[in-house]
Design a protein around this motif. Structure first.
Motif, PDB file in Angstrom:
ATOM      1  N   THR A   5       0.840  -1.182   0.000  1.00 56.36           N
ATOM      2  CA  THR A   5       0.000   0.000   0.000  1.00 56.36           C
ATOM      3  C   THR A   5       0.881   1.239   0.000  1.00 56.36           C
ATOM      4  N   LEU A   6       0.253   2.356  -0.244  1.00 58.38           N
ATOM      5  CA  LEU A   6       0.990   3.621  -0.259  1.00 58.38           C
ATOM      6  C   LEU A   6       1.596   3.904   1.105  1.00 58.38           C
ATOM      7  N   ALA A   7       0.890   3.582   2.158  1.00 58.15           N
ATOM      8  CA  ALA A   7       1.392   3.821   3.510  1.00 58.15           C
ATOM      9  C   ALA A   7       2.635   2.993   3.777  1.00 58.15           C
ATOM     10  N   THR A   8       2.653   1.751   3.291  1.00 55.58           N
ATOM     11  CA  THR A   8       3.814   0.887   3.497  1.00 55.58           C
ATOM     12  C   THR A   8       5.018   1.423   2.731  1.00 55.58           C
ATOM     13  N   ILE A   9       4.778   1.857   1.502  1.00 51.35           N
ATOM     14  CA  ILE A   9       5.867   2.414   0.702  1.00 51.35           C
ATOM     15  C   ILE A   9       6.441   3.654   1.363  1.00 51.35           C
ATOM     16  N   LEU A  10       5.571   4.535   1.869  1.00 46.11           N
ATOM     17  CA  LEU A  10       6.043   5.741   2.542  1.00 46.11           C
ATOM     18  C   LEU A  10       6.797   5.410   3.822  1.00 46.11           C
TER      19      LEU A  10
END
Length: 75
Positions: free
Chosen positions: A2-7
């Motif tokens: 997810t985007l949160a994991t990537i960030l």
């Protein structure tokens, strides 16, 4: 992913632990050397007019100044 994991992973990778003052010391050292060099250049021009006073006196004797011409061009 997810985007949160990537960030979160990017934030951990970009996180840097260390002594910032020690890492940026070189900028202060370079600035000090530059200012020291500029100070030496400025100091080298000290008293230049007095080194050539004999030339100024010889020129003044060879070229007498008319009092009407002295000043900023005002009569």
């Amino acid at each position: 992913m997810t985007l949160a994991t990537i960030l979160a992973l990017a934030g951990e990778a970009a996180e840097h632990h260390g002594n910032v003052q020690a890492e940026t010391f070189i900028y202060g050292a370079v600035a000090f050397v530059v200012f020291l060099a500029l100070g030496l250049v400025t100091l080298s021009y000290r008293n230049v007019a007095n080194r050539h006073a004999h030339k100024a006196e010889a020129y003044a004797k060879a070229h007498p100044v008319d009092q009407a011409q002295v000043g900023h061009g005002h009569h």
